[in-house]
Motif scaffolding. Sequence first.
Motif, mmCIF file in Angstrom:
data_model
loop_
_atom_site.group_PDB
_atom_site.id
_atom_site.type_symbol
_atom_site.label_atom_id
_atom_site.label_comp_id
_atom_site.label_asym_id
_atom_site.label_seq_id
_atom_site.Cartn_x
_atom_site.Cartn_y
_atom_site.Cartn_z
ATOM 1 N N ASN A 1 -1.087 4.489 -6.991
ATOM 2 C CA ASN A 1 -1.857 5.280 -7.956
ATOM 3 C C ASN A 1 -1.609 4.908 -9.411
ATOM 4 O OD1 ASN A 1 -2.926 6.839 -5.820
ATOM 5 N ND2 ASN A 1 -1.096 8.116 -5.779
ATOM 6 N N ASP A 2 -0.465 4.274 -9.687
ATOM 7 C CA ASP A 2 -0.148 3.947 -11.075
ATOM 8 C C ASP A 2 -0.596 2.543 -11.472
ATOM 9 O OD1 ASP A 2 1.046 6.417 -11.681
ATOM 10 O OD2 ASP A 2 2.904 5.814 -10.707
ATOM 11 N N ILE A 3 -1.267 1.841 -10.568
ATOM 12 C CA ILE A 3 -1.854 0.553 -10.920
ATOM 13 C C ILE A 3 -3.137 0.816 -11.693
ATOM 14 C CG2 ILE A 3 -2.871 -1.574 -10.049
ATOM 15 C CD1 ILE A 3 0.065 -1.530 -9.568
ATOM 16 N N SER A 4 -3.232 0.251 -12.898
ATOM 17 C CA SER A 4 -4.401 0.482 -13.751
ATOM 18 C C SER A 4 -4.841 -0.846 -14.352
ATOM 19 C CB SER A 4 -4.053 1.481 -14.855
ATOM 20 O OG SER A 4 -3.030 0.963 -15.684
ATOM 21 N N ASP A 5 -5.714 -0.795 -15.339
ATOM 22 C CA ASP A 5 -6.192 -2.013 -15.991
ATOM 23 C C ASP A 5 -5.055 -2.774 -16.661
ATOM 24 O OD1 ASP A 5 -8.740 -1.460 -15.177
ATOM 25 O OD2 ASP A 5 -9.378 -0.579 -17.079
ATOM 26 N N ASP A 6 -4.043 -2.041 -17.130
ATOM 27 C CA ASP A 6 -2.900 -2.699 -17.751
ATOM 28 C C ASP A 6 -2.194 -3.575 -16.720
ATOM 29 O OD1 ASP A 6 -3.408 -1.326 -20.075
ATOM 30 O OD2 ASP A 6 -2.026 0.314 -19.598
ATOM 31 N N GLU B 1 0.821 -1.209 0.000
ATOM 32 C CA GLU B 1 0.000 0.000 0.000
ATOM 33 C C GLU B 1 0.860 1.266 0.000
ATOM 34 O OE1 GLU B 1 -3.543 2.222 2.559
ATOM 35 O OE2 GLU B 1 -2.951 0.169 3.059
ATOM 36 N N GLY B 2 0.535 2.166 -0.906
ATOM 37 C CA GLY B 2 1.207 3.455 -0.944
ATOM 38 C C GLY B 2 2.620 3.443 -1.482
ATOM 39 N N CYS B 3 3.071 2.328 -2.044
ATOM 40 C CA CYS B 3 4.421 2.275 -2.618
ATOM 41 C C CYS B 3 4.420 2.817 -4.049
ATOM 42 C CB CYS B 3 4.949 0.839 -2.598
ATOM 43 S SG CYS B 3 5.284 0.209 -0.941
ATOM 44 N N ASN B 4 5.618 3.133 -4.548
ATOM 45 C CA ASN B 4 5.739 3.757 -5.876
ATOM 46 C C ASN B 4 5.818 2.710 -6.987
ATOM 47 O OD1 ASN B 4 5.893 6.399 -4.730
ATOM 48 N ND2 ASN B 4 8.047 6.032 -4.235
ATOM 49 N N VAL B 5 4.882 1.789 -6.974
ATOM 50 C CA VAL B 5 4.895 0.727 -7.969
ATOM 51 C C VAL B 5 3.875 1.020 -9.071
ATOM 52 C CG1 VAL B 5 5.687 -1.015 -6.334
ATOM 53 C CG2 VAL B 5 3.241 -0.634 -6.624
ATOM 54 N N THR B 6 4.078 0.377 -10.211
ATOM 55 C CA THR B 6 3.174 0.522 -11.347
ATOM 56 C C THR B 6 2.625 -0.851 -11.710
ATOM 57 O OG1 THR B 6 4.813 0.135 -13.087
ATOM 58 C CG2 THR B 6 4.678 2.374 -12.172
ATOM 59 N N ALA B 7 1.848 -0.894 -12.772
ATOM 60 C CA ALA B 7 1.290 -2.162 -13.230
ATOM 61 C C ALA B 7 2.374 -3.166 -13.581
ATOM 62 C CB ALA B 7 0.377 -1.922 -14.430
ATOM 63 N N ALA B 8 3.590 -2.683 -13.859
ATOM 64 C CA ALA B 8 4.683 -3.582 -14.219
ATOM 65 C C ALA B 8 5.056 -4.534 -13.082
ATOM 66 C CB ALA B 8 5.907 -2.765 -14.634
ATOM 67 N N GLU C 1 -6.096 3.240 -10.343
ATOM 68 C CA GLU C 1 -6.775 3.593 -11.590
ATOM 69 C C GLU C 1 -7.432 2.384 -12.244
ATOM 70 O OE1 GLU C 1 -7.276 6.659 -12.659
ATOM 71 O OE2 GLU C 1 -6.258 7.310 -10.821
ATOM 72 N N VAL C 2 -7.629 1.323 -11.484
ATOM 73 C CA VAL C 2 -8.300 0.139 -12.013
ATOM 74 C C VAL C 2 -9.748 0.500 -12.354
ATOM 75 C CG1 VAL C 2 -9.169 -2.172 -11.429
ATOM 76 C CG2 VAL C 2 -6.842 -1.496 -10.787
ATOM 77 N N GLY C 3 -10.185 0.035 -13.521
ATOM 78 C CA GLY C 3 -11.540 0.314 -13.978
ATOM 79 C C GLY C 3 -12.243 -0.941 -14.442
ATOM 80 N N ASN C 4 -13.264 -0.773 -15.247
ATOM 81 C CA ASN C 4 -14.090 -1.893 -15.689
ATOM 82 C C ASN C 4 -13.301 -2.980 -16.404
ATOM 83 O OD1 ASN C 4 -16.177 -0.479 -14.639
ATOM 84 N ND2 ASN C 4 -17.225 -0.073 -16.572
ATOM 85 N N ASN C 5 -12.356 -2.582 -17.252
ATOM 86 C CA ASN C 5 -11.602 -3.573 -18.017
ATOM 87 C C ASN C 5 -10.758 -4.464 -17.116
ATOM 88 O OD1 ASN C 5 -12.630 -2.643 -20.449
ATOM 89 N ND2 ASN C 5 -10.950 -1.190 -20.777
ATOM 90 N N CYS D 1 -3.641 -6.131 -15.148
ATOM 91 C CA CYS D 1 -4.589 -6.833 -14.286
ATOM 92 C C CYS D 1 -4.796 -8.287 -14.710
ATOM 93 C CB CYS D 1 -5.942 -6.107 -14.274
ATOM 94 S SG CYS D 1 -5.954 -4.635 -13.215
ATOM 95 N N ASP D 2 -4.412 -8.616 -15.933
ATOM 96 C CA ASP D 2 -4.507 -10.002 -16.364
ATOM 97 C C ASP D 2 -3.626 -10.917 -15.524
ATOM 98 O OD1 ASP D 2 -2.401 -8.489 -17.737
ATOM 99 O OD2 ASP D 2 -1.922 -10.398 -18.706
ATOM 100 N N LYS D 3 -2.618 -10.331 -14.857
ATOM 101 C CA LYS D 3 -1.723 -11.125 -14.010
ATOM 102 C C LYS D 3 -2.436 -11.626 -12.755
ATOM 103 C CE LYS D 3 1.933 -10.537 -16.620
ATOM 104 N NZ LYS D 3 1.415 -9.593 -17.605
ATOM 105 N N PHE D 4 -3.528 -10.972 -12.368
ATOM 106 C CA PHE D 4 -4.280 -11.429 -11.198
ATOM 107 C C PHE D 4 -4.874 -12.816 -11.424
ATOM 108 C CE2 PHE D 4 -5.154 -6.725 -10.290
ATOM 109 C CZ PHE D 4 -4.151 -6.661 -9.325
ATOM 110 N N SER D 5 -5.180 -13.130 -12.663
ATOM 111 C CA SER D 5 -5.869 -14.382 -12.966
ATOM 112 C C SER D 5 -5.054 -15.609 -12.571
ATOM 113 C CB SER D 5 -6.215 -14.449 -14.459
ATOM 114 O OG SER D 5 -5.028 -14.396 -15.251
ATOM 115 N N GLY D 6 -3.738 -15.451 -12.448
ATOM 116 C CA GLY D 6 -2.906 -16.584 -12.057
ATOM 117 C C GLY D 6 -2.816 -16.794 -10.556
#
Length: 552
Positions: free
Chosen positions: A314-319, A287-294, A339-343, A321-326
Amino acid sequence: MGGICSRKRDQQVVEDVVLRGVSARYSKSASSKWLRTSFSRPLMDTRPGGGNCPSLMELCIYKIRENIDKYTSFSMLPRDLSQQIFNELVFSNGLTDVSLEAFRDCALQDILLGAYPGVNDSWMDVIASQGTSLLSIDLSGSEVTDTGFSLLKDCSNLQVLTFNFSHHISERGLKLISGLTNLTSLSLKKSNVITAEAMHAFSSLVNLEKLDLERCSGIHGGFGHLKGLMKLESLNIRCCKCITDSDMKALSGLTMLKELQVSNCNITDSGVSYLRGLRKLIMLNLEGCNVTAACLDSISALDALAYLNLNRCNDISDDGCDKFSGLKLLKSLELSDTEVGNNGLCHLSGLTHLENLNLSFTSVVDSGLKRLSGLTTLKSLNLDVRNVTDAGLAALTIVLIGKMAISSGCGASCFDFLCLTRLTHLDLFGAQISDSGTNSLRCFKNLQSLEICGGRLTDVGVKNIKDLNSLTLLNLSQNGHLSDKSLELISGLTSLVSLNVSNSRITNDGLHHLKSLTRLCSLTLESCKVTASEIKKLQSTALPNLLYYRPE
């Protein structure tokens, strides 16, 4: 949203103030805050004539507590009895430096004095006299210095040492810890004297399983001293701004680690990549770390992960999120303030063990919520999202049978197939739910906690809440049109422990409707036409369990 229940973005949990007997865990609503505190033991009236029938042992202990000044030593008593007397004195604030002397050489196993007033070096001689019997000690917030701390050297069997907020201990005093090699748990929260060099004292603690260094500001570079602690399963370094990616590299060899908390640290995607080898990791808090979707690519390798917190990243987005499926074993996923949304939601449908999902302050809108239909194990859902409306709530009650989509309409024929029937906690705090939308709530018969504070409810909407008989927490604050009629409707929810109807039109005249809520412990009616005197009157006549109320 105004008033006491409003929540601001980036609101932080305040954990610096530790109250004896109560763990300070705060939530956004006053009534929720009270409900989520935990007491150190059941509140039991052991006095003759009290509400519960005390045991003979309880009566004896109570009598001893009343006359503690008459006793000079308990060393001849069985250890378990001395321990119970000691615990009772601590709980009742009856232990003093004088009465403590009676426990010299009593072979006590647990001395838990966290934030207890007056604990200083003069207490330590009696505490240390427990010798090899002492297994657990908590001196958090005390005034014990190096001199008193050094007396613990003879307590060689000590397994649990909690010394949070240890402002009176120096780096020299911490060196004593190196000799306590039987320690399995060590907590030194917010200790500014712990430096990278001082952490060398931890290197000999080969039996250590749990280490808590939360808010220790000088530990950067010291994690190399932990490399030999191969039994370490839990490490908490939350809110240590000094922590960087290089510290994560030093932790990469702790392969038995199951729990890692590094929230609010200066960790980036590079630092997370060093964690790929921690295949036994069950809980990861970033929580609150400077991480991105990467960083999700590295996290996807942690296939044992059950709890993942990415709130305020804040830089976590839909890009990505496919990694969650594993992460097939995931039980809890925190995505608040991302920034996670519908996709992104479509990649969660295969998480068949997911029980908790937090989507507050995300970019999710109504049309995306139908993608949660496969989460049949979900128990807690946070949709504190301004863009969620009645339509989104209704989407949660839509089931798919073959190729036919059916809105349950809360009818019995479809209720059996409803995807979210296990839901016990639903947070719609800032969502735009109106009276019409509350029709969907009747489908969630197992709800224990419900928050709707968007301001659009009237008494009409509360009619759809009155039959949710499992509710223990209900927060309807900020709904300015609710009147005394709502209290009349709520009166049938006899399991309620916490109720918040602040910033409404509730008056003193409506308070009598609450007489049936005998389990109520917390009542919040701030900014209503209600007086503290009338609540006190209700407390004394009908609500014996009411401990927290506002106004007060």
